[in-house]
Motif scaffolding. Structure first.
Motif, PDB file in Angstrom:
ATOM      1  N   ARG A 104      79.547  10.367 -48.026  1.00 38.21           N
ATOM      2  CA  ARG A 104      80.866   9.566 -47.572  1.00 38.21           C
ATOM      3  C   ARG A 104      81.767  10.689 -46.954  1.00 38.21           C
ATOM      4  NH1 ARG A 104      81.198   4.241 -49.437  1.00 38.21           N
ATOM      5  NH2 ARG A 104      79.167   3.768 -48.873  1.00 38.21           N
ATOM      6  N   ASN A 145      81.135  13.378 -43.609  1.00 40.56           N
ATOM      7  CA  ASN A 145      80.363  12.636 -42.542  1.00 40.56           C
ATOM      8  C   ASN A 145      80.794  13.371 -41.248  1.00 40.56           C
ATOM      9  OD1 ASN A 145      79.287  11.155 -40.804  1.00 40.56           O
ATOM     10  ND2 ASN A 145      79.949   9.133 -41.748  1.00 40.56           N
ATOM     11  N   ALA A 151      85.433   5.648 -51.977  1.00 34.76           N
ATOM     12  CA  ALA A 151      84.656   6.652 -52.509  1.00 34.76           C
ATOM     13  C   ALA A 151      84.089   6.407 -53.775  1.00 34.76           C
ATOM     14  CB  ALA A 151      85.413   7.727 -52.074  1.00 34.76           C
TER      15      ALA A 151
END
Length: 1899
Positions: free
Chosen positions: A57, A60, A5
Motif C-alpha cells: 500500500r 506504491n 492502511a
C-alpha cells in the motif's frame, strides 16, 4: 489514509480501523510496534504477510510518478506528489524503529558499529590530504579530520582539492600504513563490540527490500529513452529531484554504521529477493509494466537480456574475426531506437573500409558477451545499471560508495561494476556531460581498483583485464580514420582521428586511468604480461595511435586554419599508451621477469612489421611529412632498455634482422630531422602549432616517453647497422648532403640556402647527442637524476617546485617512483645552493631559488644534456651565458668560452658498437671536408659547426678502436669510393693521412675550374711521410685523388647490399663491385662538371692551421710536449677543461699525439715547417659583392652604435637634471645667510616640451601628482598590542578603538550639543577617506599636459589605467598619476624679507594677523592659473566619496567645504609624520626621498579657503587673544545652540585654519605668532585634561600647592599655579562633582609626581608641535633638527621659537617655560573655563569626555597573521558568510580590519558592486587588501583597478603556492608582510605593482 492502511492490515486488532484521522504519527508507531511483536513470534508468517500488504500500500510506485510524468492532475489529489512520498518515508522510519522513536533507533544502531574504517565520501572540490610517507597506494587520501588527528609531522604530505571526489582511507591497512591512522581508527578489535540483538534490525530486513524495489520501480518508470535528437537530461534530472528524499534516506542508513550496512548488503545482494519482486510475473499490472520498461531500456542500450539471445543468432560464425562494428556498435539487428546506427558509419564509403580492415580480435564470441550481454540478478546490479543510465547522479554515487566499508558489499559491488564496464563506456561516449560523468566514474573506480587484493580477485573471477582491454579497443574503434602516412592511396593502416570529441575531450580518460590503476598491482600486471592473446589485442590498440596526427609541410601558402588537435594527440599517447607502458615496465625489474619482456618485445615487433606492411614502407620515407607519434617504436625501445639494464638479457636475442632495423630507424630519425627543420623555420607556413608540437615532444612531462626512447632506439640501430650507412642516412635525412663538398660553391636540390647552416648544425648536434647521451646506455638512476637536475639548473635558477616539475619522472604516477623522494632531495643538496627569497628595491618579489654550486659549473655542466632538454632555444644560450659568467668570475677563463667537453660514463657492453660510428670513413670524410671548408671560409659555416666537428673528433679520440688489425683485412676487398680518401677506418691513423687531390663536382661557374691547370699527380715532400702502405704514385692515374663522394649513392648501395644478402652469407660482409650510379636529385640543377682540387692536407694539418686562424697569429701552435714530456704521460688534462676553440684544438692535438707516436712526429714536422700563408683566393665578382655588403653592414652597425651611445648619454644627463628638479620648493635647506638679497624666480623644466622657465599666470607649470583617498590614518590604534587575524569563533575584532572611530564619536558628540557651523571648525576630518597627494617631483606645462592626455585618449593600446578618469603616467619616470597641481608663480623660497626676524612686539603681530585675516580674499581674475587651481580643487574633492566630505547637518553648507579643505592639509601632514615613523626625531628633509608637494597644495587650499570669510565675531582668533566682555549675553541666548567652547577645539585644526586664512605667501613672524598663541590654549587644555584624570585628593593637593605660589613673579609660566587655577575655575561648575561609582574605573592608580605630570603635558602637546614644525619646514624651507626621543619636545619648541633664546638648559626642562601669554593668563583662562562651566551645568559626563582628547596614536599596522597558513585555511575555507550565510566559493578576508567577504560572490552583490569592492570602499576608501583563502594570495583593490600582489606565505623552499596547487605547508614570510604593510602605509601600491587590470566591480 493511515486508517485505511491499518484496515488493510486487518488481523487481530479490528478496533484499529476506527481510529480517527487525527493521530497519524501515533497510529504509525502503534502499527509498527504491533507488527514488530507479530514478527518476533516463532511463527511469524501472519505478521510477514500483514507487513507485505502494508508495504504494498505504502510503497506504491504508481502514484508519485504520475506526478512526475503527468504533471498537474495528480497534484490535485492528496496534497501533490511530494506528500505521498513523504508519508511513505515516515512509514518506513516508523517501521524500521519498530514503534520506537526513529532518532533513538539510529543511536541504538550506531552503538553496534564495528567499523574501524572512516570511509567518509566526498565530492569534487573537497579539501583532503595525501601523505606519501603513510600511503601504500598512491591514490590514498584522508579527510581533514583524520589527517589532523593522526601524527604526520615530518612526513611528505600535501593538501589537495579533490577533482573527482574520493573517500577517506583512514583505517584501511590495504591502502595505508597503520602508523598513519588517526586516533579514532587505530584498529579496534571486533571483540569489544557487542553482538547486535536480533530484534533491533529485524524490521529493517523486511522493510528495506520493498523500499529499494520501490526506488528501482521509480527509476524504471522515470526513464524514457531519449529521442535521437533531443537530449533528455531535463527529464532525468526531474526524476532524480523527486527521488532525492528516498536516496538521502538510504544514505542516512549507511551512515548508521557497520550493523546497518551489513543489513543493506544482504538486501542488495540477495538474489532470491530480487527474483521474487522484479520478475514481473504475477497479476500486478504495475510490476509488469515496469518490467517491460526495464527490458526496453536494456535493449536500447544495445544490451540483451540473456533469454533474448535468439534474436541475435550467431549469424556470422566466421571464425574469430567477426567484425566488431556489427556486434559492438550497431547492436542487434532488432535493437530498438539505436542511436549509433551503422548507416552513420558508412556515409563515407572509403573511410568505412579503412575502419573495418585489419581489426583482429582473439575470439568473437567471448567479446560479444563482454560487450553486449547483461543479466541482473540482484538489486545492487540493477541499481548500478540505473545509476549508469542516469549518468551517475551524485547522490546515488555517494550512496553506493558509503557502503564500501562493508567488505562483502565491496566485493559484490566491484564485480557488478566490472560486469557493467562495457555499458559504462557506451553511456560515457553518448553523454553530453562527459566531464562530470568521467569524474564520477573515477570517483567510484579508484575506490575499487586501488586495492590489490580486490583487483586480483576480480581479475581472476571476472576477466577484468579482458573486459578492460576489449572495452578500450571498442571505444577507440569508433573514431578511426585511414592513415595518410607514407602511401596515401594504398595504406591499410587506420589511426585514431584526433579531431573527434572522444580524443579532444579526453573522454577515454576514466577507462585508461582504471587500466593504469590495476596495472600498478604486480599480480594483475603479471597476468597481463603472461596472456599472449591480451598482449596481441593491446598492441593492436597501441597501433591505432601509431602515426596519428600526421603533419604535412605546407610549401606554398600559409595554412588557413591552425588545428590544435596536437594537444589531443600528445595527451592520448601519454595517457593511453605511455602510462600503461610505464606501469608494465615497473614490474619487469628483475631476472625472473625475462619472459614477460620477451613476450612484449615479440608482439611489439609483430605489430611493427604489420604496420610497415600496412603503410607499404620500403626504405624511403615520404618527403615533407612527419608524425611525432610512434608508440610501438617506444614500447619496443623501452622494453629493450629495461631488458638490458635490469634483466640481464642479451640484447641481440631481442633484435630483429638488419632489414627491420633499417626500417625501425627511419621514422625516429625523420622526427629528429624535422625538429631541426622546424627550428630552421622551414615549417613556418604550418603555423605556430607545429612549433608547439616540437616543444611538447621534448617537454619534461613527455620527453622520457617520446624523445628519449626515440634516441635510444636510434642508438641501438646505430650500434648494429653498418656505420657508413647510418652516417650517410643522417646527412641525407637532414638534407645537407650537397653541402658536404670541397668546392666553394654547390647547388642544394632539397634545401634553400638560408636553411643550410642551421640544418647542418642540426645534423652535427644530433650526432653529438646520439654519441654522447648515456641515459639508457649505462647510467644508473641516480646519475640520470643528477644529470637532469644539473641541466635544468644550468639553464636558469629554479624554484624547488619547478625543478620537481622539470625533472622527467617516471610518468606513471603509480610506479612508486615519487618525486620529492629521498634521492631527489639528497641529489639537490649536493648540486645546488639555496638562495633565500630576497626583495628587489622595485618591490618585485623573488622566490626561494636553487642555483648550481661552483663545482657543478666546473665539472658537471653538460651542454649536450642542456640541448636535449631545452624547450626554447634561448635556454641553451642562457646556460652558456651563465657558464661564461661563472668562468669570468672565478678567473678560470677570461674570454668567450666554448661549450666544455665532458667525459662520459662508460658504455654498457651491449652498446659498444655505437662507437663504430666515430671510426667510419664516411664520418671522417665529412669531418675533413668541413674542417677544410671552415679554413677556407666557405659560406654557411658557423662557429657552432666547428665546435661540433671538434667535439666529434675528440669523441673519436676518446673512444678509439682497440685494435687496427681487422681494418687492414677489409682493405683486400674491391676498392670503394671512400677508400680512395682514407686507408683505414680508425680515426687516430686517418688523422695523419694526407689527401693531395680531390675530385669535386662543381657548377661550371665555380672559381675552382680556373685553376684546373694544376691538376696532375705531383706530390709534395710531405707525401713521403705518409704510410708506406700507400700504393706507388704512378701505378694508377687517380692514385692521390680522392673520389667524388656521394653520400646518397653510398647509402643506397649499402641498403641494397643488406637486402640482397642471403642468410647464408650474413656473417661475412662481401662488398659488391662499385658501379658508380649517378644519382641526381629532382630539381633543375645547373650542369655540373668534375674538377680536381689540390688540397695537400691531413686532418692534423688542418687543425694546426685552424689554430693559427683562430688565434690570428702565424705559428701560434707549439707542441707542449717538446718542453715537458710529462704532458703525454699523465692523461688528465685539467687546464684544458674550459676554454674556446683554441684550447679545444690544443686538447685534440695533444690527445692524438698521446695515442700514436706517428701522429706526434707528424705534428712536430708540420709545426717545424713555417706554414706559408694560405694563398689569397681569387675573389669572384659575386664574392666581392657579398664582401662589400658585409663591410657596408659593419660600417652601418658601427654608425648605429655611435648614435645609440650618444643618445644614451644625452638621455642620461637629461634624467639626471630632471631628477634634480625635486619639488620646485626645494627640499634641501637654503642657506639663508649666503643667499643674495634678491632671490630668482623658481624655474621649472617641462618634461614634455623640454623647455625651462618660471610658472606664470597665463602659462602655469604644474607638478605631476597622484591624488588618492586614504583611510590609513583612521587605522591607528592607541594600544601597542597588535591586532591578530581571528582564527576561531571566539576571536573577533571590534573597530571602536581606531582613530577614525574615536574622531567620529567626538564629532557627533559635539554636533549633538553645539552649533553645527562651529562644530565643523573644531575638529578635522579625513581620518577615513582623506585625500593624500603625492608627486614624483616632475613638472610640466599644463597646456602640454592637456595635449599629452589627448594623445593618450586616441591611443587605444593602453591598458591598466583609464584616461577618461584623468589617469596617466608621468612622461618621464612612468609613475602613475591622475592630476596636475599648479605651481604658484613666485620665488623658490619666500624671500629674505619675509624671513628676517622683526622686532615687533607680540601684541602688534596679533593685531596684524587679525587685520590680514579680515581682508576678504577675492578670487583672482580669470587667468589660466586660477582656472587650473579651480579644476585641481575639483579633482581633490572628487577623489574621495561624498560621505567622507559631508559631515554637516545641513547638506551642501559651505562649512563642509571649509572643513574638507583644511582637513586635506591635515591629512597630508599627518601622513608625512607617519612616514617619518611617527615622530620628528630623525629630522632631515623628507623621508624615503619622497618629493613633497605640500607647498603647492597649500597655495591651492589657501586660495579657496579665503573665499569663505569667517564672521569676525566667530573668528576663534579673537577668543584666543582678547578678553571679551559680554560673554554671558552670548551664552544667554538659549534658543539657539551655543558655540563650541574654545577648550574643546582641536588646536592643530585651529593652526591650519589660521594659516590658510592668511594671504599667501605668509610671513615667518606671523606664523610664529600664531603658533605661540595656540600653544597657550593647548597648554591649558592639557592642564584641564590632567585635572579630570586625577582623583579628588590629587586635585585638592594641586589646587592648594598652586595657590601658594600664585603671586610669585613667573606665575604665568608655572605649571602648578596654572593647574591650580584651572581646577578652581572648573570646580565652579559641576564638572568634577558627578563622581559616581563608575568614576573609579577611570581613575588611574598612578600617583602623580611633578615628573609624571610634566611628562603627561609634554605628550599631550607633542603632536601639535610636530605638525607645526613640519608646516614650518614646508612653508619656509627650514630644516628639521634631529634629536633624541626624550628631547624632542624642547628641540621642536626652540625650533618653532616658543622657547626664549636665553633659556637655560641646565635645570630640567619644563614645558611651561614655552608659554607666552597674549593677555594676562589667569583672565583668559577664566574666560575659557567659563564656557565649559555653562555647558557642564547640564551635561557633566559629556563635558568631561570631551576634555580628555586621546592624542597618542600608535602607527597603523595590518593585522598580525598566524605562523602557519593551515590555521587560517582550516578556519576560513568552511566559514559561512555573515551576509548570505552560505560558504563562499572564493572566501577572502580583509587584512586591515579582518572582515570576511565573498570574492566575486553574486550572493552579496549590492547595486552592481560585489562585496570585496564594496568593502574596499567602506574600509579603505577605495583601497582594499584581501587575503584569498583558497589561493593564499593577496589581492589589492585600488579604486577601479586591482592587482594580484603575491603571497606572504611561503613553503619550506621559499616558494609561493598560488591556488594551493601543491598543498605543502606554508609559513608566514615576515619580510614580505612588512613590505606589504610598508606599501600600504606609504600609498605606493600604484607605483610598485605593475600588473593592474580593471575589476568592473566584479570582485
Amino acid at each position: 489514509m493511515a486508517a485505511a492502511a491499518a484496515a488493510a492490515v486487518g488481523g487481530p486488532q479490528p478496533a484499529q480501523s476506527e481510529v480517527p484521522e487525527q493521530g497519524p504519527a501515533l497510529d504509525k508507531a502503534a502499527t509498527a510496534a504491533h507488527l514488530k511483536a507479530a514478527l518476533s513470534r516463532p511463527d511469524n508468517r501472519a505478521g510477514a504477510e500483514e507487513l507485505q500488504a502494508l508495504l504494498e500500500r505504502v510503497l506504491n510506485a504508481e502514484r508519485p510518478l504520475a506526478g512526475a510524468a503527468g504533471g498537474e492532475e495528480a497534484a490535485g489529489g492528496g496534497g501533490g506528489p511530494g506528500a505521498a512520498e513523504e508519508d511513505a518515508l515516515e512509514w518506513c522510519k516508523c517501521l524500521l524503529a519498530g514503534g520506537g522513536g526513529y532518532d533513538e533507533f539510529c543511536a541504538a544502531v550506531r552503538a553496534y558499529d564495528p567499523a574501524a574504517l572512516c570511509g567518509l565520501v566526498w565530492t569534487a572540490n573537497f579539501v583532503a590530504y595525501r601523505c606519501r610517507t603513510c600511503g601504500i597506494s598512491p591514490c590514498m587520501s584522508l579527510c581533514a579530520e583524520c589527517f589532523h588527528q593522526g601524527d604526520h609531522t615530518g612526513h611528505d604530505f600535501n593538501m589537495f582539492r579533490s577533482q573527482a571526489g574520493g573517500a577517506c582511507d583512514c583505517g584501511d591497512s590495504n591502502v595505508m600504513r597503520e602508523s598513519g591512522f588517526c586516533r579514532r581508527h587505530q584498529i579496534k578489535s571486533s571483540s569489544n563490540i557487542p553482538c547486535v540483538p536480533k530484534d533491533l534490525l529485524m524490521m529493517s530486513e523486511f522493510v528495506l527490500p520493498r523500499f529499494i524495489f520501490c526506488l528501482i520501480q521509480y527509476l524504471r518508470e522515470g526513464y524514457n529513452e531519449p529521442a535521437a535528437d533531443v537530449p533528455s537530461e531535463k527529464d532525468l534530472n526531474k526524476v532524480l529531484q523527486l527521488l532525492e528524499p528516498q536516496i538521502s534516506f538510504l544514505e542516512d542508513l549507511t551512515k548508521m554504521g557497520g550493523a546497518m550496512r551489513s543489513v543493506l548488503t544482504q538486501v542488495l545482494t540477495n538474489q532470491q529477493n530480487y527474483k521474487d519482486l522484479t520478475s514481473g510475473l504475477g497479476e500486478n499490472a504495475c510490476a509488469k509494466k515496469s518490467h517491460e520498461k526495464y527490458l526496453i531500456a536494456l535493449k536500447s542500450s544495445g544490451l540483451t537480456y540473456p533469454e533474448d539471445k535468439l534474436v541475435y543468432g550467431m549469424q556470422e560464425p566466421s571464425a574469430g574475426t567477426s567484425t566488431l562494428l556489427v556486434q559492438g556498435l550497431a547492436g542487434a539487428p532488432g535493437a530498438l531506437g539505436q542511436v549509433e546506427s551503422s548507416d552513420e558509419e558508412d556515409q563515407d564509403g572509403s573511410q568505412g573500409l579503412g575502419k573495418r580492415k585489419r581489426v583482429k580480435l582473439s575470439s568473437g564470441t567471448k567479446d560479444q558477451s563482454i560487450m553486449d550481454v547483461l543479466k541482473h540478478k540482484s538489486f545492487l546490479e540493477e541499481l548500478l545499471f540505473w545509476t549508469i543510465k542516469y549518468e551517475f547522479p551524485q547522490k546515488m554515487v555517494t550512496f553506493l560508495l558509503n557502503m564500501l566499508p562493508d567488505q562483502e558489499y565491496k566485493v559484490a559491488f566491484t564485480k557488478t561494476f566490472v560486469q557493467h564496464y562495457a555499458f559504462i563506456m557506451k553511456t560515457l561516449k553518448k553523454s553530453h556531460e562527459s566531464d562530470t560523468m568521467s569524474n564520477r566514474i573515477v570517483h567510484i573506480s579508484v575506490q575499487l581498483f586501488s586495492n590489490e587484493e580486490l583487483a586480483r580477485q576480480v581479475t581472476e573471477e571476472c576477466q577484468l583485464l579482458d573486459i578492460m582491454v576489449t572495452v578500450l579497443l571498442y571505444m577507440m574503434e569508433s573514431c578511426l580514420i585511414k592513415s595518410e602516412l607514407q602511401d596515401e592511396e594504398n595504406s591499410l593502416h587506420v589511426v585514431v582521428n584526433c579531431g573527434e570529441a572522444l580524443l579532444k575531450n579526453n573522454t577515454y580518460w576514466p577507462l585508461v586511468s582504471d587500466f593504469i590503476n590495476i596495472l600498478s598491482h604486480q599480480s594483475v600486471a603479471k597476468r597481463f604480461l603472461e596472456d599472449h592473446g591480451l598482449l596481441v589485442t593491446w598492441m593492436n590498440f597501441v597501433s591505432f595511435f601509431q602515426g596519428m596526427n600526421l603533419n604535412k609541410r605546407e610549401l606554398n601558402e600559409h595554412v588557413e586554419f591552425e588545428s590544435q588537435t596536437y594537444y589531443a594527440a600528445f595527451a592520448a599517447e601519454l595517457e593511453a599508451c605511455a602510462q600503461p607502458m610505464w606501469g608494465l615496465l615497473s614490474h619487469c625489474k628483475v631476472r625472473e621477469t625475462q619472459e614477460y619482456t620477451r613476450n612484449v618485445v615479440r608482439y611489439c615487433l609483430e605489430a611493427l612489421q604489420d604496420w610497415f606492411d600496412a603503410i607499404n614502407f620500403v626504405d624511403e620515407p615520404a618527403p615533407n611529412q612527419v608524425t611525432f607519434h610512434l608508440p610501438l617504436h617506444r614500447y619496443y625501445a623501452m622494453f629493450l632498455s629495461k631488458a638490458v639494464k635490469c634483466q640481464e638479457l642479451d640484447l641481440d636475442s631481442l633484435l630483429p634482422d638488419q632489414e627491420m632495423l633499417m626500417k625501425l630507424m627511419i621514422h625516429p630519425l625523420q622526427i629528429q630531422a624535422s625538429l631541426a627543420e622546424i627550428h630552421s623555420n622551414m615549417w613556418v607556413r604550418n603555423g605556430l602549432q607545429i612549433k608547439g608540437q616540437a616543444m611538447t615532444y621534448v617537454q619534461s612531462h613527455f620527453c622520457n616517453s617520446m624523445i628519449d626512447p626515440d634516441i635510444y632506439l636510434l642508438q641501438v640501430c646505430a650500434s648494429r647497422l653498418d656505420p657508413d650507412y647510418f652516417i650517410s642516412s643522417v646527412f641525407e635525412r637532414f638534407k645537407v648532403v650537397d653541402l658536404l663538398t670541397m668546392a666553394s660553391q654547390h647547388h642544394n636540390t632539397v634545401l634553400d640556402v638560408e636553411h643550410e647552416r642551421s640544418m647542418l648544425e642540426g645534423a652535427l648536434t644530433f650526432l653529438v647527442i646520439l654519441l654522447s647521451l648515456r641515459l639508457h646506455l649505462g647510467m644508473s638512476d641516480d646519475e640520470i637524476l643528477r644529470a637532469e637536475m644539473v641541466a635544468q639548473l644550468c639553464m636558469n635558477d629554479r624554484t624547488h617546485s619547478s625543478l620537481l616539475d622539470l625533472i622527467p619522472e617516471n610518468p606513471n604516477p603509480k610506479s612508486g617512483i615519487i618525486p620529492g623522494s629521498y634521492s631527489f632531495e639528497s641529489v639537490l643538496s649536493t648540486v645546488a645552493d639555496f638562495k633565500a627569497p630576497v626583495f628587489e628595491p622595485g618591490g618585485s618579489m623573488q622566490q626561494g631559488m636553487y642555483t648550481p654550486k661552483a663545482e657543478v659549473w666546473d665539472q658537471e655542466f653538460d651542454p649536450v644534456m642542456v640541448i636535449l632538454r631545452t624547450v626554447y632555444r634561448r635556454d641553451v644560450q642562457s646556460a652558456m651565458d651563465r657558464y661564461t659568467a661563472f668562468l669570468k668570475q672565478s678567473g678560470k677563463f677570461p674570454g668567450n668560452p666554448w661549450p666544455p667537453y665532458k667525459k662520459r660514463t662508460s658504455l654498457h657492453p651491449s652498446y659498444k658498437g655505437l662507437m663504430r660510428l666515430l671510426h667510419c670513413k664516411t664520418l671522417h670524410i665529412v669531418l675533413f671536408t668541413l674542417l677544410y671548408k671552415i679554413l677556407m671560409d666557405h659560406q654557411n659555416l658557423s662557429e657552432h659547426v666547428l665546435c661540433m666537428v671538434l667535439y666529434l673528433i675528440e669523441l673519436g679520440l676518446e673512444n678509439s678502436a682497440e685494435d687496427d688489425s681487422e681494418e687492414e683485412v677489409s682493405m683486400g676487398g674491391p676498392e670503394r669510393c671512400h677508400d680512395s680518401w682514407f686507408p683505414g677506418s680508425n680515426l687516430v691513423s686517418n688523422m695523419r693521412h694526407f689527401i693531395n687531390y680531390v675530385r669535386v663536382r662543381v657548377p661550371e661557374t665555380a672559381p675552382e675550374l680556373k685553376r684546373d691547370s694544376l691538376a696532375g699527380t705531383s706530390s709534395d715532400d710531405l707525401g713521403s711521410l705518409q704510410n708506406s702502405r700507400r700504393p706507388k704514385v704512378l701505378q694508377r692515374e687517380n692514385s692521390g685523388t680522392a673520389q667524388v663522394f656521394s653520400l646518397v649513392a653510398e647509402r643506397r648501395k649499402k641498403f641494397q647490399e643488406i637486402i640482397n644478402r642471403s642468410s647464408s652469407e650474413a656473417n661475412q660482409v662481401i662488398r659488391p663491385p662499385y658501379t658508380p650510379k649517378k644519382w641526381s636529385a629532382p630539381g633543375s640543377a645547373p650542369p655540373l662538371t668534375t674538377a680536381i682540387l689540390e688540397i695537400k692536407e691531413s686532418i692534423l694539418s688542418l687543425l694546426i692551421k685552424l689554430h693559427h686562424k683562430l688565434s690570428g697569429k702565424q705559428n701560434s701552435y707549439y707542441p707542449p710536449w717538446l718542453d715537458d714530456i710529462e704532458v703525454l704521460i699523465q692523461p688528465e688534462i685539467p687546464k684544458y677543461n674550459h676554454g674556446d676553440g683554441i684550447t679545444a684544438v690544443e686538447r685534440i692535438l695533444l690527445k692524438s699525439a698521446m695515442q700514436s707516436r706517428m701522429n706526434k712526429r707528424i705534428i712536430e714536422e708540420i709545426c717545424r715547417k713555417v706554414t706559408p700563408p694560405v694563398p689569397p683566393k681569387k675573389i669572384t665578382a659575386a664574392e666581392k659583392k657579398t664582401l662589400d655588403k658585409e663591410e657596408r653592414r659593419q660600417k652601418a652597425r658601427e654608425r648605429q652604435q655611435k648614435l645609440l651611445a650618444e643618445f644614451a648619454s644625452r638621455q642620461k644627463s637629461f634624467m639626471e637634471t630632471a631628477m634634480d628638479v625635486e619639488s620646485p620648493e626645494n627640499e634641501s635647506p637654503m642657506e639663508i645667510a649666503t643667499a643674495e638679497p634678491q632671490v630668482s624666480e623658481a624655474v621649472y623644466d617641462c618634461v614634455i616640451c623640454g623647455q625651462s622657465g618660471p610658472s606664470s599666470e597665463d602659462r602655469p607649470a604644474g607638478l605631476v601628482v597622484l591624488l588618492q583617498a586614504s583611510s590609513v590614518l583612521g587605522q591607528c590604534r592607541d594600544n601597542t598590542e597588535p591586532k591578530k587575524l581571528p582564527i576561531s569563533e571566539e576571536e573577533q575584532i571590534y573597530p571602536w578603538d581606531t582613530c577614525a572611530a574615536v574622531h567620529d564619536v567626538r564629532l557627533s558628540l559635539l554636533q549633538r550639543y553645539f552649533k553645527d557651523s562651529s562644530c565643523l571648525l573644531a575638529v578635522s576630518i579625513g581620518w577615513e577617506g582623506g585625500v593624500y597627494v603625492q608627486t614624483c617631483g616632475h613638472t610640466l606645462h599644463i597646456d602640454c599636459h592637456k595635449s599629452y592626455m589627448e594623445s593618450l585618449r586616441n591611443d587605444q593600446v593602453l591598458q591598466g589605467f583609464s584616461v577618461d578618469k584623468g589617469e596617466f603616467t608621468c612622461p618621464l619616470c612612468r609613475q602613475f598619476a591622475n592630476s596636475v597641481l599648479p605651481c604658484y608663480p613666485g620665488s623658490n623660497v619666500e624671500s629674505n624679507l619675509w624671513q628676517r626676524p622683526s622686532n615687533k612686539s607680540t601684541q602688534d603681530l596679533i593685531k596684524e594677523v587679525e587685520e590680514l585675516q579680515g581682508r576678504p580674499g577675492a578670487f583672482p581674475s580669470e587667468t589660466n592659473l586660477s582656472k587650473e587651481m579651480e579644476s585641481v580643487m575639483k579633482d581633490i574633492k572628487n577623489t574621495t566619496q561624498k560621505k567622507y566630505r559631508d559631515y554637516s547637518k545641513t547638506p551642501g553648507s559651505p562649512d563642509n567645504d571649509f572643513l574638507f579643505m583644511y582637513s586635506v592639509a591635515r591629512t597630508n601632514l599627518e601622513l608625512e609624520l607617519i612616514h617619518r615613523g611617527g615622530s620628528l626625531c630623525s629630522g632631515g628633509a623628507s623621508t624615503a626621498g619622497k618629493r613633497s608637494c605640500l607647498n603647492q597644495l597649500f597655495h591651492v587650499l589657501a586660495l579657496h579657503m579665503r573665499l569663505y570669510t569667517i564672521d569676525s565675531e566667530y573668528n576663534p582668533w579673537k577668543k584666543l587673544t582678547q578678553l571679551i566682555e559680554d560673554m554671558n549675553s552670548q551664552l544667554g541666548n538659549e534658543e539657539q545652540q551655543p558655540e563650541v567652547p574654545i577648550l574643546y577645539h582641536d588646536v592643530t585644526s585651529l593652526l591650519l585654519i589660521q594659516i590658510l586664512l592668511m594671504p599667501q605667501p605668509l610671513r615667518k613672524e606671523h606664523f610664529s605668532c600664531i603658533v605661540k598663541v595656540l600653544f597657550t590654549l593647548l597648554y591649558t587644555q592639557a592642564l584641564a585634561a590632567l585635572s579630570v584624570k586625577g582623583s579628588e585628593e590629587d586635585r585638592s593637593a594641586w589646587k592648594h600647592a598652586g595657590a601658594l605660589r600664585k603671586n610669585t613673579c613667573d606665575a604665568e609660566k608655572s605649571c602648578e599655579v596654572l593647574l591650580s587655577f584651572v581646577i578652581s575655575e572648573l570646580s565652579k561648575g559641576k564638572l568634577y562633582c558627578e563622581e559616581g561609582t563608575q568614576e573609579c574605573a577611570m581613575v588611574s592608580p598612578i600617583a602623580w609626581s611633578p615628573e609624571s605630570m610634566e611628562k603627561y603635558i609634554q605628550a599631550f602637546c607633542l603632536p601639535f608641535l610636530r605638525i607645526s614644525s613640519l608646516l614650518q619646514h614646508h612653508l619656509f624651507g627650514e630644516d628639521l633638527p634631529s634629536c633624541q626621543e626624550e628631547e624632542e619636545f624642547s628641540v621642536l619648541a626652540s625650533c618653532l621659537g616658543l622657547l626664549p633664546a636665553f633659556y637655560q638648559t641646565d635645570h630640567p626642562f619644563l614645558s611651561a617655560s614655552c608659554l607666552d601669554w597674549p593677555v594676562t593668563a589667569l583672565d583668559i583662562i577664566t574666560q575659557w573655563c567659563s564656557e565649559i562651566r555653562s555647558f557642564t551645568e547640564r551635561h557633566a559626563e559629556q563635558g568631561k569626555a570631551l576634555l580628555i582628547q586621546e592624542s597618542r596614536w600608535k602607527l597603523p599596522h595590518l593585522l598580525q597573521l598566524p605562523e602557519n597558513y593551515n590555521t587560517i585555511f582550516q578556519y576560513y575555507h568552511r566559514k559561512t558568510c555573515s551576509v548570505c550565510t552560505k560558504v563562499p566559493k572564493d572566501p577572502a578576508v580583509c587584512l586591515v580590519c579582518g572582515t570576511f567577504v565573498c570574492l566575486k560572490g553574486l550572493c552579496c552583490k549590492q547595486q552592481s558592486y560585489c562585496e570585496c569592492v564594496l568593502h574596499s570602499q567602506n574600509c579603505g576608501a577605495g583601497t582594499g587588501i584581501f587575503l584569498l583563502i583558497n589561493a593564499s594570495v593577496i589581492i589589492i583593490i585600488r579604486g577601479h583597478r586591482f592587482c594580484l600582489w603575491g603571497s606572504v606565505y611561503l613553503d619550506a623552499h621559499g616558494e609561493e603556492d598560488r591556488d594551493l596547487r601543491r598543498g605543502k605547508p606554508l609559513y608566514i614570510c615576515e619580510e614580505r608582510y612588512r613590505v606589504l604593510e610598508q606599501q600600504w602605509i606609504a600609498h605606493t601600491f600604484d607605483h610598485i605593482n605593475k600588473r593592474w587590470g580593471p575589476h568592473y566591480n566584479g570582485l
